[in-house]
Design a protein around this motif. Structure first.
Motif, PDB file in Angstrom:
ATOM      1  N   LEU A  76     -30.301   8.082  -3.487  1.00  0.00           N
ATOM      2  CA  LEU A  76     -29.044   7.428  -3.879  1.00  0.00           C
ATOM      3  C   LEU A  76     -28.211   8.326  -4.782  1.00  0.00           C
ATOM      4  O   LEU A  76     -26.975   8.297  -4.732  1.00  0.00           O
ATOM      5  CB  LEU A  76     -29.344   6.118  -4.617  1.00  0.00           C
ATOM      6  N   LEU A  77     -28.893   9.117  -5.622  1.00  0.00           N
ATOM      7  CA  LEU A  77     -28.191   9.997  -6.560  1.00  0.00           C
ATOM      8  C   LEU A  77     -27.344  11.023  -5.807  1.00  0.00           C
ATOM      9  O   LEU A  77     -26.252  11.385  -6.265  1.00  0.00           O
ATOM     10  CB  LEU A  77     -29.192  10.697  -7.482  1.00  0.00           C
ATOM     11  N   CYS A  78     -27.824  11.482  -4.653  1.00  0.00           N
ATOM     12  CA  CYS A  78     -27.055  12.450  -3.848  1.00  0.00           C
ATOM     13  C   CYS A  78     -25.729  11.841  -3.399  1.00  0.00           C
ATOM     14  O   CYS A  78     -24.690  12.514  -3.382  1.00  0.00           O
ATOM     15  CB  CYS A  78     -27.854  12.880  -2.626  1.00  0.00           C
TER      16      CYS A  78
ATOM     17  N   VAL B 239     -23.418  11.593  -6.482  1.00  0.00           N
ATOM     18  CA  VAL B 239     -22.785  12.893  -6.785  1.00  0.00           C
ATOM     19  C   VAL B 239     -21.608  13.130  -5.837  1.00  0.00           C
ATOM     20  O   VAL B 239     -20.540  13.602  -6.257  1.00  0.00           O
ATOM     21  CB  VAL B 239     -23.812  14.041  -6.679  1.00  0.00           C
ATOM     22  N   GLY B 240     -21.791  12.795  -4.562  1.00  0.00           N
ATOM     23  CA  GLY B 240     -20.688  12.926  -3.604  1.00  0.00           C
ATOM     24  C   GLY B 240     -19.511  12.051  -3.981  1.00  0.00           C
ATOM     25  O   GLY B 240     -18.348  12.485  -3.937  1.00  0.00           O
ATOM     26  N   ALA B 241     -19.789  10.790  -4.373  1.00  0.00           N
ATOM     27  CA  ALA B 241     -18.715   9.883  -4.793  1.00  0.00           C
ATOM     28  C   ALA B 241     -18.046  10.382  -6.070  1.00  0.00           C
ATOM     29  O   ALA B 241     -16.824  10.249  -6.243  1.00  0.00           O
ATOM     30  CB  ALA B 241     -19.281   8.475  -5.001  1.00  0.00           C
ATOM     31  N   PHE B 242     -18.838  10.979  -6.968  1.00  0.00           N
ATOM     32  CA  PHE B 242     -18.299  11.560  -8.206  1.00  0.00           C
ATOM     33  C   PHE B 242     -17.295  12.671  -7.874  1.00  0.00           C
ATOM     34  O   PHE B 242     -16.190  12.722  -8.433  1.00  0.00           O
ATOM     35  CB  PHE B 242     -19.459  12.106  -9.039  1.00  0.00           C
ATOM     36  N   ALA B 243     -17.670  13.553  -6.946  1.00  0.00           N
ATOM     37  CA  ALA B 243     -16.776  14.647  -6.542  1.00  0.00           C
ATOM     38  C   ALA B 243     -15.512  14.104  -5.894  1.00  0.00           C
ATOM     39  O   ALA B 243     -14.398  14.600  -6.142  1.00  0.00           O
ATOM     40  CB  ALA B 243     -17.506  15.588  -5.578  1.00  0.00           C
TER      41      ALA B 243
ATOM     42  N   VAL C 177     -23.739   3.887  -5.863  1.00  0.00           N
ATOM     43  CA  VAL C 177     -22.900   4.865  -5.159  1.00  0.00           C
ATOM     44  C   VAL C 177     -21.482   4.850  -5.733  1.00  0.00           C
ATOM     45  O   VAL C 177     -20.925   5.901  -6.071  1.00  0.00           O
ATOM     46  CB  VAL C 177     -22.861   4.567  -3.648  1.00  0.00           C
ATOM     47  N   LEU C 178     -20.902   3.651  -5.866  1.00  0.00           N
ATOM     48  CA  LEU C 178     -19.527   3.549  -6.371  1.00  0.00           C
ATOM     49  C   LEU C 178     -19.425   3.962  -7.832  1.00  0.00           C
ATOM     50  O   LEU C 178     -18.328   4.288  -8.305  1.00  0.00           O
ATOM     51  CB  LEU C 178     -19.009   2.116  -6.191  1.00  0.00           C
ATOM     52  N   ALA C 179     -20.560   3.952  -8.548  1.00  0.00           N
ATOM     53  CA  ALA C 179     -20.543   4.400  -9.943  1.00  0.00           C
ATOM     54  C   ALA C 179     -20.074   5.847 -10.045  1.00  0.00           C
ATOM     55  O   ALA C 179     -19.511   6.257 -11.068  1.00  0.00           O
ATOM     56  CB  ALA C 179     -21.931   4.260 -10.570  1.00  0.00           C
TER      57      ALA C 179
ATOM     58  N   ILE D 144     -17.968  23.124  -5.778  1.00  0.00           N
ATOM     59  CA  ILE D 144     -19.380  23.334  -6.140  1.00  0.00           C
ATOM     60  C   ILE D 144     -20.133  22.004  -6.174  1.00  0.00           C
ATOM     61  O   ILE D 144     -21.263  21.892  -5.685  1.00  0.00           O
ATOM     62  CB  ILE D 144     -19.475  24.066  -7.493  1.00  0.00           C
ATOM     63  N   LEU D 145     -19.493  20.972  -6.736  1.00  0.00           N
ATOM     64  CA  LEU D 145     -20.115  19.640  -6.757  1.00  0.00           C
ATOM     65  C   LEU D 145     -20.382  19.142  -5.338  1.00  0.00           C
ATOM     66  O   LEU D 145     -21.422  18.538  -5.050  1.00  0.00           O
ATOM     67  CB  LEU D 145     -19.215  18.641  -7.490  1.00  0.00           C
TER      68      LEU D 145
END
Length: 416
Positions: free
Chosen positions: A26-28, A31-35, A153-155, A186-187
């Motif tokens: 889920l963390l992957c 990170v994608g949603a963060f980017a 994910v939305l976080a 990079i993210l």
């Protein structure tokens, strides 16, 4: 060998789900949603730098925001139509590759035209990645934790506003705006590696055909929830777009203080997103209705509390909690109503949300022009109240449908 690794990863996910823990995979996605969140919002803090470097006006540079929003709204359903037969893990890899390429092109774009084209290309991956990522998240956890997984994910989007955007803006101001897009690239690469390594290949049935996807999308109940989501986002952006002049001109804060208030708002948004996921897993529709009601009340209260700096900050924090508390529940509601073919409807929800963002910003400007800055939260409260009305209509429609099904089931067969 790959099959063995995949089955081992899937087994680890299953064990995590049984323990009640969220898996590393889920963390992957987070990170994608963060980017993605950084890409969408970072340009707002870099507009003067971009405008100067590319020799365009600030309004022209502002079209980089509009173009991105339109790219999300149009791109999500179009990309879903063309990729609906691709297995979801492969699709996530493809979407993140598009995202990485779009941001890499933004780093080297020599002209305004190429930059806006790169932004639109990046936006095409936005809605589809979040839609597919939300679907994948629900399959990585136990059934009773689906909304919580979506909220994780939305976080990524909400944390991007607290940490990513300020940090990325600082990098852009110190090293040039292109370096901000380099950091996002990079993210994206980190997320891509994580998706390839940790997301399992989950066995799925044959993909639903496009006809079934579209039939699910245009069902009245699904369209109603998409409208409710647009109203929720509209109430958010009607105020958020003009929050700085409100805090400066009405509450009396110095401009430099607004940044810290927005960080506090972002903390509220993140808490609301996680809390909304837990409540939706507990009682989906009741929690959504209560949340929309609280949202409408807080926005109306903001009209009264803006005059007092302390009360204004407290209200803005609570508004942030309520504003994003609705998001996981709306996504799960859409998935529940389109179980057989959820992909197009789930990705289209992000199109609806972005259209709501644009509509809310427009309505906020309309309010300022005709009734003054202080009236903007009241307009937003009305939009949220309309969302609450929509939820009551949705529940009523569902009850009538169930009564009709029961009546049909117990109706005696005709005597020949």
């Amino acid at each position: 060998m790959r099959k063995t690794e995949s089955s081992q990863t899937e087994s680890q996910v299953t064990k995590s789900a049984k323990r009640g823990a969220f898996p590393l995979s889920l963390l992957c996605l987070t990170v994608g949603a963060f980017a993605i969140g950084m890409t969408e919002f970072i340009i707002m803090g870099l507009l003067p730098n971009v405008a100067t470097d590319l020799n365009v006006s600030i309004p022209q540079a502002g079209q980089l925001i509009t173009g991105y929003a339109l790219g999300v709204a149009v791109g999500a359903p179009i990309l879903t139509v063309f990729t609906h037969k691709i297995p979801q893990k492969k699709l996530l890899v493809l979407l993140m590759c598009i995202f990485i390429i779009g941001n890499a092109l933004s780093v080297i774009a020599p002209t305004y035209g190429l930059l806006i084209s790169a932004r639109i290309l990046t936006a095409f991956a936005h809605g589809t990645f979040l839609g597919v990522g939300s679907l994948m998240a629900t399959r990585l956890v136990a059934p009773e934790r689906r909304a919580g997984a979506v909220s994780v994910v939305l976080a990524g989007l909400t944390i991007a506003n607290i940490i990513g955007v300020p940090f990325g803006t600082f990098i852009g101001q110190q090293l040039g705006w292109r370096s901000s897009f380099g950091a996002i690239t990079i993210l994206g690469i980190i997320s891509l590696i994580g998706i390839i390594r940790f997301i399992p290949v989950i066995q799925q049935g044959p993909p639903a055909n496009l006809g079934q996807q579209f039939r699910n999308l245009v069902r009245p109940q699904v369209l109603l929830i998409l409208l409710i989501g647009a109203l929720g986002c509209g109430s958010l952006f009607a105020v958020f777009t003009y929050i700085t002049p409100m805090l400066v001109d009405i509450s009396g804060f110095a401009e430099q203080s607004v940044t810290w208030i927005l960080v506090l708002f972002g903390v509220g948004v993140t808490l609301g997103n996680m809390l909304g996921g837990r409540l939706a897993d507990w009682k989906l529709m009741p929690s959504l209705m209560v949340n929309f009601g609280i949202l409408a009340v807080l926005l109306a209260a903001l009209t009264l509390t803006l005059d007092n700096p302390y009360l204004a900050v407290m209200t803005i924090f609570c508004w942030g909690v309520a504003a994003f508390g609705i998001m996981p529940g709306l996504q799960i509601r859409i998935m529940n109503m389109t179980r057989e073919a959820p992909l197009l409807a789930t990705t289209s929800s992000h199109s609806a949300f972005n259209l709501g963002n644009a509509g809310g910003a427009y309505l906020g400007g309309f309010a300022i022009t005709h009734t003054g800055l202080i009236s903007v939260p009241l307009y937003a409260a009305v939009i949220a109240a309309l969302g609450l009305v929509g939820l009551f209509v949705s529940v009523t429609m569902e009850r009538k449908s169930r009564v009709s099904e029961i009546a049909d089931a117990v109706e005696p067969a005709p005597v020949n």
